[in-house]
Design a protein around this motif. Structure first.
Motif, PDB file in Angstrom:
ATOM      1  N   VAL A 188       0.819  -1.223   0.000  1.00 28.14           N
ATOM      2  CA  VAL A 188       0.000   0.000   0.000  1.00 28.14           C
ATOM      3  C   VAL A 188       0.848   1.267   0.000  1.00 28.14           C
ATOM      4  O   VAL A 188       0.420   2.308  -0.508  1.00 28.14           O
ATOM      5  CB  VAL A 188      -0.981   0.014   1.193  1.00 28.14           C
ATOM      6  CG1 VAL A 188      -1.891  -1.192   1.156  1.00 28.14           C
ATOM      7  CG2 VAL A 188      -0.260   0.101   2.532  1.00 28.14           C
ATOM      8  N   GLY A 189       2.055   1.211   0.601  1.00 29.46           N
ATOM      9  CA  GLY A 189       2.894   2.404   0.670  1.00 29.46           C
ATOM     10  C   GLY A 189       3.700   2.632  -0.588  1.00 29.46           C
ATOM     11  O   GLY A 189       3.659   3.717  -1.175  1.00 29.46           O
ATOM     12  N   TRP A 190       4.418   1.597  -1.013  1.00 35.86           N
ATOM     13  CA  TRP A 190       5.230   1.748  -2.211  1.00 35.86           C
ATOM     14  C   TRP A 190       4.455   1.380  -3.474  1.00 35.86           C
ATOM     15  O   TRP A 190       4.634   2.001  -4.521  1.00 35.86           O
ATOM     16  CB  TRP A 190       6.475   0.860  -2.105  1.00 35.86           C
ATOM     17  CG  TRP A 190       7.411   1.305  -1.029  1.00 35.86           C
ATOM     18  CD1 TRP A 190       7.350   2.457  -0.307  1.00 35.86           C
ATOM     19  CD2 TRP A 190       8.545   0.588  -0.537  1.00 35.86           C
ATOM     20  NE1 TRP A 190       8.364   2.514   0.607  1.00 35.86           N
ATOM     21  CE2 TRP A 190       9.136   1.380   0.492  1.00 35.86           C
ATOM     22  CE3 TRP A 190       9.134  -0.625  -0.842  1.00 35.86           C
ATOM     23  CZ2 TRP A 190      10.264   0.989   1.192  1.00 35.86           C
ATOM     24  CZ3 TRP A 190      10.264  -1.026  -0.141  1.00 35.86           C
ATOM     25  CH2 TRP A 190      10.831  -0.221   0.860  1.00 35.86           C
ATOM     26  N   GLY A 191       3.591   0.362  -3.375  1.00 33.72           N
ATOM     27  CA  GLY A 191       2.847  -0.059  -4.560  1.00 33.72           C
ATOM     28  C   GLY A 191       1.701   0.866  -4.919  1.00 33.72           C
ATOM     29  O   GLY A 191       1.551   1.275  -6.079  1.00 33.72           O
ATOM     30  N   ALA A 195       2.708   7.485   6.693  1.00 33.49           N
ATOM     31  CA  ALA A 195       2.166   7.255   8.035  1.00 33.49           C
ATOM     32  C   ALA A 195       0.928   6.367   7.984  1.00 33.49           C
ATOM     33  O   ALA A 195       0.771   5.449   8.805  1.00 33.49           O
ATOM     34  CB  ALA A 195       1.834   8.584   8.696  1.00 33.49           C
ATOM     35  N   THR A 196       0.048   6.627   7.027  1.00 37.43           N
ATOM     36  CA  THR A 196      -1.160   5.805   6.893  1.00 37.43           C
ATOM     37  C   THR A 196      -0.797   4.373   6.523  1.00 37.43           C
ATOM     38  O   THR A 196      -1.368   3.412   7.045  1.00 37.43           O
ATOM     39  CB  THR A 196      -2.101   6.402   5.840  1.00 37.43           C
ATOM     40  OG1 THR A 196      -2.386   7.758   6.174  1.00 37.43           O
ATOM     41  CG2 THR A 196      -3.402   5.629   5.755  1.00 37.43           C
ATOM     42  N   ALA A 197       0.174   4.220   5.607  1.00 37.66           N
ATOM     43  CA  ALA A 197       0.613   2.877   5.220  1.00 37.66           C
ATOM     44  C   ALA A 197       1.238   2.150   6.407  1.00 37.66           C
ATOM     45  O   ALA A 197       1.031   0.937   6.590  1.00 37.66           O
ATOM     46  CB  ALA A 197       1.613   2.971   4.072  1.00 37.66           C
ATOM     47  N   ALA A 198       1.993   2.878   7.244  1.00 37.91           N
ATOM     48  CA  ALA A 198       2.655   2.251   8.394  1.00 37.91           C
ATOM     49  C   ALA A 198       1.630   1.690   9.374  1.00 37.91           C
ATOM     50  O   ALA A 198       1.752   0.545   9.834  1.00 37.91           O
ATOM     51  CB  ALA A 198       3.554   3.271   9.090  1.00 37.91           C
ATOM     52  N   PHE A 199       0.615   2.469   9.692  1.00 40.47           N
ATOM     53  CA  PHE A 199      -0.363   1.995  10.673  1.00 40.47           C
ATOM     54  C   PHE A 199      -1.319   0.968  10.060  1.00 40.47           C
ATOM     55  O   PHE A 199      -1.864   0.136  10.789  1.00 40.47           O
ATOM     56  CB  PHE A 199      -1.119   3.179  11.272  1.00 40.47           C
ATOM     57  CG  PHE A 199      -0.268   3.983  12.212  1.00 40.47           C
ATOM     58  CD1 PHE A 199       0.158   3.438  13.413  1.00 40.47           C
ATOM     59  CD2 PHE A 199       0.147   5.262  11.882  1.00 40.47           C
ATOM     60  CE1 PHE A 199       0.970   4.157  14.279  1.00 40.47           C
ATOM     61  CE2 PHE A 199       0.959   5.987  12.736  1.00 40.47           C
ATOM     62  CZ  PHE A 199       1.372   5.434  13.937  1.00 40.47           C
ATOM     63  N   THR A 200      -1.484   0.999   8.746  1.00 36.45           N
ATOM     64  CA  THR A 200      -2.232  -0.076   8.095  1.00 36.45           C
ATOM     65  C   THR A 200      -1.470  -1.393   8.215  1.00 36.45           C
ATOM     66  O   THR A 200      -2.049  -2.445   8.512  1.00 36.45           O
ATOM     67  CB  THR A 200      -2.484   0.252   6.617  1.00 36.45           C
ATOM     68  OG1 THR A 200      -3.192   1.493   6.512  1.00 36.45           O
ATOM     69  CG2 THR A 200      -3.308  -0.842   5.943  1.00 36.45           C
ATOM     70  N   GLY A 201      -0.160  -1.337   7.985  1.00 40.47           N
ATOM     71  CA  GLY A 201       0.668  -2.524   8.177  1.00 40.47           C
ATOM     72  C   GLY A 201       0.631  -3.013   9.611  1.00 40.47           C
ATOM     73  O   GLY A 201       0.559  -4.220   9.875  1.00 40.47           O
ATOM     74  N   PHE A 202       0.664  -2.072  10.558  1.00 41.05           N
ATOM     75  CA  PHE A 202       0.605  -2.430  11.976  1.00 41.05           C
ATOM     76  C   PHE A 202      -0.702  -3.142  12.298  1.00 41.05           C
ATOM     77  O   PHE A 202      -0.728  -4.137  13.034  1.00 41.05           O
ATOM     78  CB  PHE A 202       0.743  -1.168  12.817  1.00 41.05           C
ATOM     79  CG  PHE A 202       1.093  -1.415  14.248  1.00 41.05           C
ATOM     80  CD1 PHE A 202       2.389  -1.715  14.622  1.00 41.05           C
ATOM     81  CD2 PHE A 202       0.130  -1.369  15.236  1.00 41.05           C
ATOM     82  CE1 PHE A 202       2.713  -1.953  15.943  1.00 41.05           C
ATOM     83  CE2 PHE A 202       0.437  -1.611  16.559  1.00 41.05           C
ATOM     84  CZ  PHE A 202       1.742  -1.906  16.909  1.00 41.05           C
TER      85      PHE A 202
END
Length: 504
Positions: free
Chosen positions: A438-441, A447-454
């Protein structure tokens, strides 16, 4: 008096009883979550605040990494200390772990090693590395004090004295605040050294107080195994009448004499090692999530804004997650030997998790979000626009955290720690994969991608552990069921023999 035991057990495992046992532990975690921002505010008001805060941040990150081997001693002592032999052997094991962590910090303080880490690996400027070096010396008592504090707190939790644990943390905050104010006002120490010294002083004070508070429980463990010992400690909180003395009471055997050697067997150092190594590795692996996400966000959309809001959103989430983290040790202490009481504890966990996520959602999805991030956290309105979507993604995480604490606590209570490290590794892998997608692709803000991964990482850990917990509970229940059946058969045979003797 079985009926009395059942009455106590039923009351203690009601929602109110579980809350009364767990709430002091939650308060302890919340107080610990507050001390970091508090000391950062002190450092920020001393000379050269930018350098001071940077050096303090690097030093505390290094200290937390070095303390990772001892951090699970609380769960270990809660789960394993049940008699004099297990207490002494786990205490010896704690001595070794504390010495290892202290030696590790001393190794980092060897000048060539420190320069290689701070300047060579991390790329810190010379003046910042120098301030960090001084702060790390102030952290020298930290690892051992943390280890002993958590070991004796586990003994207190096992004996049902959770209020004393919270009381010790209050004294820690008082000692820490006093040290910070005295050092800031009366010395010329750099801000980083003031913060590190205050933290170390507070933790050492708490370790001393924890040992003093645990003297009754330790005396009961080491004392004579007769009825007098049981008068020292409070009533059991176990759900099973067979588990009187399971938490804090000594001298009454809770093992089925016909059952296997599992929990009643003498605790060996090899048993402690097999139990503890997965927990220690779990701590080490878990520490890697935040640096990994920092690396990822620096290469995603809006990197500067993401890195700026990440610690603010993370701190808000940790305030709620810390309450859930405290639940793990309550599960270890309250769960019966054959997982009796699991249904009541699970109901409480579901309600607690839903309440925590609901409160976070109330902040994230209403105008309270703007108030929190702009007026409380001090972000600009522009940065708040990055923080709010990230906080909304985070809202299910407190619920998942409480359920994960339930799973981990159940496994630790049943001395099955291997799946925990696998779940942690799977969680980190899921965080990385989801961020890359979601962040790179997809080009989401970092920040949104980080907490989605979390979020997906925490979900992955729960999905992995659920069937393992179910299997462990079934295995734990079988010996008790078999023991009860054998006891019933023995009683019938004894009755038949007496009847035959009477007829003759």
């Amino acid at each position: 008096m079985p009926s009395d035991s059942r009455a106590v057990a039923a009351k203690d495992l009601s929602a109110r009883g579980i809350f009364a046992f767990w709430a002091p532990l939650a308060a302890t975690w919340v107080m610990m979550a507050v001390e970091g921002p508090y000391l950062a505010a002190v450092v920020a008001r001393l000379p050269e605040p930018t350098l001071g805060l940077a050096a303090y941040g690097v030093a505390i990150a290094m200290a937390v990494l070095i303390e990772a081997p001892v951090i699970m001693l609380l769960s270990a002592s809660t789960a394993l200390v049940e008699d004099a032999v297990s207490y002494r052997r786990l205490r010896t094991f704690a001595h070794g772990l504390n010495a290892f962590s202290t030696l590790l910090l001393l190794l980092v303080l060897v000048p060539p090693v420190h320069r290689g880490l701070m300047i060579g690996a991390l790329g810190l400027p010379e003046d910042l590395a120098h301030l960090t070096y001084g702060a790390l010396w102030c952290f020298l008592p930290w690892p051992a004090a943390i280890g002993y504090r958590r070991f004796w707190q586990g003994v207190l939790i096992r004996s049902g004295r959770t209020r004393l644990v919270a009381g010790g943390t209050v004294l820690r905050l008082i000692a820490m605040s006093t040290a910070a104010i005295v050092l800031a006002v009366s010395t010329d120490l750099p801000g980083a050294s003031v913060g590190a010294s205050a933290l170390s002083f507070g933790v050492v004070a708490e370790a001393v107080v924890a040992r003093w508070m645990a003297r009754g429980a330790i005396g009961a463990l080491l004392g004579p195994t007769d009825g007098a010992a049981s008068a020292v400690d409070p009533p059991t909180v176990s759900a099973d009448p067979h588990d009187i003395a399971e938490i804090g009471r000594v001298g009454v055997s809770t093992a089925d004499p016909a059952a296997g050697p599992a929990e009643g067997a003498e605790l060996r150092f090899s048993d402690i090692g097999r139990f503890y190594v997965p927990l220690a590795l779990t701590s080490l692996i878990g520490i890697g999530i935040q640096p990994m996400l920092t690396f990822f966000m620096g290469r995603a959309a809006s990197p500067v804004e993401s890195l700026a809001v990440f610690p603010v959103v993370h701190s808000l989430g940790f305030l709620f997650r810390s309450v859930g983290l405290s639940f793990q040790d309550a599960v270890i202490a309250l769960l019966g030997r054959g997982s009796e009481g699991y249904a009541q504890i699970r109901r409480f966990a579901i309600g607690l998790g839903a309440a925590l996520s609901g409160i976070l959602a109330l902040i994230a999805f209403t105008p309270l979000s703007h108030f929190w991030f702009v007026h409380v956290s001090g972000l600009t309105p522009g940065l708040a626009d990055f923080a709010i979507p990230a906080a909304r993604v985070l809202t299910p995480v407190p619920f998942l955290g409480v359920i994960l604490s339930l799973h981990r606590g159940t496994l630790i209570r049943n001395r099955t720690t291997g799946p925990i490290i696998v779940a942690t590794a799977a969680e980190i892998a899921a965080v990385a994969v989801v961020f890359v997608v979601v962040g790179w692709g997809l080009g989401w803000v970092g920040a949104t991608a980080a907490f989605t991964g979390f979020l997906f990482g925490r979900l992955t850990a729960n999905v992995y552990l659920t069937p393992r917990v179910r299997a462990v509970r079934a295995r734990a229940a079988r010996p008790r069921t078999a023991g009860v059946a054998r006891t019933a058969r023995t009683a019938r045979k004894s009755t038949d023999s007496r009847d035959r003797g009477s007829s003759e």
